[in-house]
Design an enzyme around this catalytic site. Structure first.
Site, PDB file in Angstrom:
ATOM      1  N   TYR A  55      28.936  32.032  43.124  1.00 46.05           N
ATOM      2  CA  TYR A  55      28.009  32.923  43.818  1.00 46.05           C
ATOM      3  C   TYR A  55      26.817  33.290  42.929  1.00 46.05           C
ATOM      4  O   TYR A  55      25.776  33.712  43.433  1.00 46.05           O
ATOM      5  CB  TYR A  55      28.724  34.226  44.203  1.00 46.05           C
ATOM      6  CG  TYR A  55      29.553  34.169  45.466  1.00 46.05           C
ATOM      7  CD1 TYR A  55      29.959  32.960  46.035  1.00 46.05           C
ATOM      8  CD2 TYR A  55      29.951  35.348  46.084  1.00 46.05           C
ATOM      9  CE1 TYR A  55      30.740  32.931  47.180  1.00 46.05           C
ATOM     10  CE2 TYR A  55      30.726  35.333  47.235  1.00 46.05           C
ATOM     11  CZ  TYR A  55      31.123  34.130  47.777  1.00 46.05           C
ATOM     12  OH  TYR A  55      31.882  34.104  48.914  1.00 46.05           O
ATOM     13  N   GLY A  56      27.001  33.184  41.631  1.00 43.37           N
ATOM     14  CA  GLY A  56      26.009  33.689  40.694  1.00 43.37           C
ATOM     15  C   GLY A  56      24.661  33.013  40.729  1.00 43.37           C
ATOM     16  O   GLY A  56      23.693  33.506  40.146  1.00 43.37           O
ATOM     17  N   CYS A  62      34.827  40.418  41.573  1.00 45.48           N
ATOM     18  CA  CYS A  62      33.668  39.562  41.319  1.00 45.48           C
ATOM     19  C   CYS A  62      32.483  40.467  41.030  1.00 45.48           C
ATOM     20  O   CYS A  62      32.136  41.312  41.855  1.00 45.48           O
ATOM     21  CB  CYS A  62      33.380  38.668  42.527  1.00 45.48           C
ATOM     22  SG  CYS A  62      31.901  37.653  42.368  1.00 45.48           S
ATOM     23  N   ASN A  63      31.901  40.312  39.856  1.00 46.59           N
ATOM     24  CA  ASN A  63      30.775  41.162  39.486  1.00 46.59           C
ATOM     25  C   ASN A  63      29.558  40.907  40.357  1.00 46.59           C
ATOM     26  O   ASN A  63      28.825  41.833  40.713  1.00 46.59           O
ATOM     27  CB  ASN A  63      30.422  40.937  38.013  1.00 46.59           C
ATOM     28  CG  ASN A  63      31.420  41.566  37.067  1.00 46.59           C
ATOM     29  OD1 ASN A  63      31.222  42.670  36.587  1.00 46.59           O
ATOM     30  ND2 ASN A  63      32.512  40.865  36.806  1.00 46.59           N
ATOM     31  N   GLU A 116      36.319  27.197  34.818  1.00 48.86           N
ATOM     32  CA  GLU A 116      36.903  26.556  36.005  1.00 48.86           C
ATOM     33  C   GLU A 116      37.519  25.197  35.653  1.00 48.86           C
ATOM     34  O   GLU A 116      38.463  24.746  36.297  1.00 48.86           O
ATOM     35  CB  GLU A 116      35.840  26.382  37.096  1.00 48.86           C
ATOM     36  CG  GLU A 116      35.387  27.672  37.761  1.00 48.86           C
ATOM     37  CD  GLU A 116      36.264  28.096  38.930  1.00 48.86           C
ATOM     38  OE1 GLU A 116      37.134  27.298  39.346  1.00 48.86           O
ATOM     39  OE2 GLU A 116      36.087  29.224  39.422  1.00 48.86           O
ATOM     40  N   THR A 167      34.423  37.848  35.963  1.00 45.33           N
ATOM     41  CA  THR A 167      35.881  37.818  35.836  1.00 45.33           C
ATOM     42  C   THR A 167      36.404  36.498  35.285  1.00 45.33           C
ATOM     43  O   THR A 167      37.595  36.385  34.991  1.00 45.33           O
ATOM     44  CB  THR A 167      36.549  38.130  37.189  1.00 45.33           C
ATOM     45  OG1 THR A 167      35.932  37.350  38.218  1.00 45.33           O
ATOM     46  CG2 THR A 167      36.403  39.598  37.522  1.00 45.33           C
TER      47      THR A 167
END
Length: 251
Positions: free
Chosen positions: A42-43, A73-74, A153, A185
Site C-alpha cells: 500500500y505504501g 498497517c502504518n 516479504e 509492521t
C-alpha cells in the site's frame, strides 16, 4: 465492553508482527487476520486509493461478529483509519498513535534524536512527526525505507542484500538516533539487523508491543489460559500467507 473476538487487518503479511504480540498476550479468544495480499504494498499508492482499499477491507470483516479491529498497517493507519472509524459498528485502533505514546513513555528527554522509518506514503503523511511534535519532540527525522517491505516479504531478515539496503538509506541520516520508530509492521522482522547497524543499540519502538500496551491501557481485557484461535484470510493466496505466518510467528 471486553473485546474477545478481534480482527487484524494489514496490506499483506507485515501485520503478523503485530499479530504475534496479540497472540502472546492471551487477552483474546479469537483473532481473524486479513491480508490484502493481492494489492500489497500500500505504501506506494495514493492517499485516495489507500482509503478506498481500507473501506473495502471493512466489507470483508462484515461477515464476522467482531468486538474490535486492529489496523496492523502504518500506511492504512495514516490514510484510512478515520474513514473506517466513521462507518464501523465496533472500535478500530491503528498503530501510529500507540507507537507515539510508547515512545513518550520510554523516552522522557524531548531533545532526543528520533528516526522514523516507514513506507513512502507513511512518511509523506507526516503523521508521526506531527504527533511527536505535539508531544514536544522536535528532533525527529522521517526516512522512507520502502525497499525493506519486499525484502522482508521475500524472507530476507539478514545478510548482504539487507546490509546494502540499510547503508543506502541510513547514509541519508547523518546523526546517531537514540530511538527508532519501526513505522511499518514489516520492520520488526529486521529489528536485529537494524540494531546491529547502529552499534550503540538505539531503542526500537515496535508496533506490536505498542498496540498491546495501548489496548491494555484503554480496554478491560480478559485473560485466557490458552492462546487465541487464529484464522487467516487473504485476497490472494491464503496458503502463502499461512506459510509466512508459520515462519514469522516462530521467530
Amino acid at each position: 465492553m471486553i473485546p474477545q473476538r478481534i480482527g487484524v487487518f494489514d496490506s499483506g503479511a507485515g501485520g503478523i508482527s503485530v499479530l504475534k504480540s496479540l497472540i502472546h498476550s492471551h487477552n483474546f479468544s479469537e483473532i481473524i487476520y486479513y491480508g490484502d495480499t493481492a494489492r500489497v504494498p500500500y505504501g506506494v499508492r495514493s492517499a485516495e486509493t489507500i482509503a478506498q482499499y481500507s473501506l473495502e477491507a471493512l466489507e470483508f470483516f462484515k461477515t464476522f461478529d467482531l468486538d474490535l479491529l486492529v489496523i496492523a498497517c502504518n500506511t492504512v493507519s495514516a490514510y484510512g483509519l478515520k474513514a473506517m472509524q466513521a462507518v464501523a459498528p465496533y472500535p478500530i485502533v491503528g498503530v501510529i498513535e500507540p507507537g507515539v505514546l510508547a515512545l513518550k513513555n520510554k523516552i522522557p528527554n524531548k531533545d532526543s534524536k528520533i528516526l522514523i522509518l516507514g513506507t513512502k506514503a507513511t512518511i509523506q503523511s507526516k503523521l508521526y512527526s506531527e504527533l511527536l511534535a505535539f508531544e514536544g519532540y522536535h528532533n525527529t527525522f522521517g526516512l522512507a525505507t520502502s525497499l525493506f517491505v519486499p525484502i522482508v516479504e521475500e524472507g530476507i531478515f539478514e545478510g548482504e542484500i539487507l546490509k546494502s539496503t540499510m547503508k543506502h538509506y541510513f547514509t541519508l541520516y547523518s546523526q546517531t538516533p537514540e530511538a527508532i520508530i519501526l513505522g511499518c509492521t514489516h520492520f520488526p522482522l529486521i529489528a536485529d539487523s537494524i540494531s546491529h547497524y547502529y552499534h550503540h543499540n538505539p531503542l526500537l519502538i515496535h508496533s506490536g508491543e505498542a498496540i498491546m500496551e495501548y489496548l491494555q491501557n484503554s480496554y478491560i481485557l480478559k485473560s485466557f489460559k490458552n492462546p487465541p484461535k487464529v484464522t487467516f484470510y487473504a485476497s490472494d493466496s491464503v496458503e502463502k500467507l499461512e506459510k509466512i505466518a508459520k515462519i514469522w510467528l516462530a521467530k
